[in-house]
Scaffold this motif. Structure first.
Motif, PDB file in Angstrom:
ATOM      1  N   HIS A  68      -1.227  33.665  73.029  1.00  0.00           N
ATOM      2  CA  HIS A  68      -1.034  33.582  71.596  1.00  0.00           C
ATOM      3  C   HIS A  68      -0.053  34.662  71.137  1.00  0.00           C
ATOM      4  CE1 HIS A  68      -4.001  30.447  70.959  1.00  0.00           C
ATOM      5  NE2 HIS A  68      -4.614  31.003  71.988  1.00  0.00           N
ATOM      6  N   VAL A  69       1.120  34.635  71.742  1.00  0.00           N
ATOM      7  CA  VAL A  69       2.167  35.590  71.400  1.00  0.00           C
ATOM      8  C   VAL A  69       2.815  35.197  70.076  1.00  0.00           C
ATOM      9  CG1 VAL A  69       2.625  36.162  73.822  1.00  0.00           C
ATOM     10  CG2 VAL A  69       3.926  34.336  72.713  1.00  0.00           C
ATOM     11  N   ASN A  70       3.512  36.137  69.491  1.00  0.00           N
ATOM     12  CA  ASN A  70       4.211  35.884  68.227  1.00  0.00           C
ATOM     13  C   ASN A  70       5.220  34.753  68.384  1.00  0.00           C
ATOM     14  OD1 ASN A  70       3.375  38.784  68.333  1.00  0.00           O
ATOM     15  ND2 ASN A  70       4.023  38.670  66.203  1.00  0.00           N
ATOM     16  N   LEU A  71       5.321  33.959  67.356  1.00  0.00           N
ATOM     17  CA  LEU A  71       6.313  32.904  67.314  1.00  0.00           C
ATOM     18  C   LEU A  71       7.695  33.528  67.179  1.00  0.00           C
ATOM     19  CD1 LEU A  71       6.995  29.849  66.980  1.00  0.00           C
ATOM     20  CD2 LEU A  71       6.744  30.208  64.514  1.00  0.00           C
ATOM     21  N   PRO A  72       8.616  33.233  68.110  1.00  0.00           N
ATOM     22  CA  PRO A  72       9.975  33.757  67.950  1.00  0.00           C
ATOM     23  C   PRO A  72      10.667  33.057  66.781  1.00  0.00           C
ATOM     24  CG  PRO A  72       9.887  32.278  69.828  1.00  0.00           C
ATOM     25  CD  PRO A  72       8.475  32.416  69.305  1.00  0.00           C
ATOM     26  N   VAL A  73      11.670  33.691  66.237  1.00  0.00           N
ATOM     27  CA  VAL A  73      12.354  33.171  65.054  1.00  0.00           C
ATOM     28  C   VAL A  73      13.858  33.060  65.359  1.00  0.00           C
ATOM     29  CG1 VAL A  73      12.743  33.522  62.590  1.00  0.00           C
ATOM     30  CG2 VAL A  73      10.601  34.270  63.614  1.00  0.00           C
ATOM     31  N   PRO A  74      14.258  32.001  66.103  1.00  0.00           N
ATOM     32  CA  PRO A  74      15.655  31.884  66.495  1.00  0.00           C
ATOM     33  C   PRO A  74      16.594  31.279  65.447  1.00  0.00           C
ATOM     34  CG  PRO A  74      14.397  30.106  67.464  1.00  0.00           C
ATOM     35  CD  PRO A  74      13.417  30.986  66.730  1.00  0.00           C
ATOM     36  N   SER A  75      16.037  30.790  64.337  1.00  0.00           N
ATOM     37  CA  SER A  75      16.889  30.150  63.324  1.00  0.00           C
ATOM     38  C   SER A  75      16.228  30.292  61.946  1.00  0.00           C
ATOM     39  CB  SER A  75      17.074  28.666  63.654  1.00  0.00           C
ATOM     40  OG  SER A  75      15.850  27.966  63.511  1.00  0.00           O
ATOM     41  N   PRO A  76      17.007  30.092  60.884  1.00  0.00           N
ATOM     42  CA  PRO A  76      16.428  30.178  59.535  1.00  0.00           C
ATOM     43  C   PRO A  76      15.273  29.187  59.304  1.00  0.00           C
ATOM     44  CG  PRO A  76      18.813  30.279  59.407  1.00  0.00           C
ATOM     45  CD  PRO A  76      18.475  29.942  60.837  1.00  0.00           C
ATOM     46  N   GLN A  77      15.395  27.989  59.855  1.00  0.00           N
ATOM     47  CA  GLN A  77      14.326  27.007  59.645  1.00  0.00           C
ATOM     48  C   GLN A  77      13.039  27.433  60.363  1.00  0.00           C
ATOM     49  OE1 GLN A  77      14.946  22.866  60.819  1.00  0.00           O
ATOM     50  NE2 GLN A  77      13.919  22.323  58.904  1.00  0.00           N
ATOM     51  N   ILE A  78      13.181  28.010  61.550  1.00  0.00           N
ATOM     52  CA  ILE A  78      11.995  28.491  62.265  1.00  0.00           C
ATOM     53  C   ILE A  78      11.403  29.688  61.521  1.00  0.00           C
ATOM     54  CG2 ILE A  78      11.048  29.288  64.467  1.00  0.00           C
ATOM     55  CD1 ILE A  78      12.210  26.464  64.620  1.00  0.00           C
ATOM     56  N   TYR A  79      12.244  30.482  60.883  1.00  0.00           N
ATOM     57  CA  TYR A  79      11.741  31.583  60.057  1.00  0.00           C
ATOM     58  C   TYR A  79      10.859  31.034  58.932  1.00  0.00           C
ATOM     59  CZ  TYR A  79      11.479  35.433  56.770  1.00  0.00           C
ATOM     60  OH  TYR A  79      11.016  36.390  55.895  1.00  0.00           O
TER      61      TYR A  79
END
Length: 159
Positions: A1-12
């Motif tokens: 249950h690691v942090n969700l990476p944020v590779p793009s504005p939509q994923i942010y």
């Protein structure tokens, strides 16, 4: 249950949505079967505390529902990013093997998806990332066969 990476504005934005509703945005909340429902709920503006569409429902409607199609694209982008992060951490020169139900359900969608783009999007290490091969394991019994082989190799094959 690691942090969700944020590779793009939509994923942010998805990260913010999950944090608001669950208190923490984990990769598991996006990459699991229920995660596909969370992505769909985010795109459709649904309240995740209510019943969200199942991964089966989403995959069944992928060709007729734009939210379903986009949900799969986002899932593949996040999966590519997570796999790329793990590859840089562990340097699996023997290859990366995707296993599990969702990995198999997405089998027809890896080609021409955001998976590879997100996998190699590691700045100055982008070219380095191409040396890691990625394979999809479609044999549900592969883990058991591997365990049996390991036990036999170490002399545990006697009753």
């Amino acid at each position: 249950h690691v942090n969700l990476p944020v590779p793009s504005p939509q994923i942010y934005e998805l990260h913010q949505f999950l944090t608001e509703h669950f208190g923490f945005a984990s990769a598991e909340e996006v990459l699991s079967g229920r995660g596909l429902g969370h992505i769909y709920g985010f795109l459709a503006g649904l309240d995740p505390r209510q019943a969200l569409p199942t991964s089966h429902h989403i995959m069944t409607h992928i060709h007729s529902d734009p939210h379903a199609r986009k949900s799969v694209e986002i899932m593949l982008e996040v999966l590519g990013c997570v796999c790329g992060n793990l590859a840089l951490t562990h340097l699996p020169f023997g290859g990366i093997y995707l296993v599990g139900g969702m990995a198999q359900v997405l089998a027809d969608y890896y080609h021409d998806s955001a998976f590879h783009r997100a996998f190699v999007a590691k700045g100055r290490f982008a070219e380095f990332m191409d040396q890691f091969s990625v394979h999809l394991v479609q044999d549900d019994h592969a883990p058991l066969v591997g365990c049996i082989a390991h036990l036999q190799h170490h002399g545990h094959d006697k009753p």
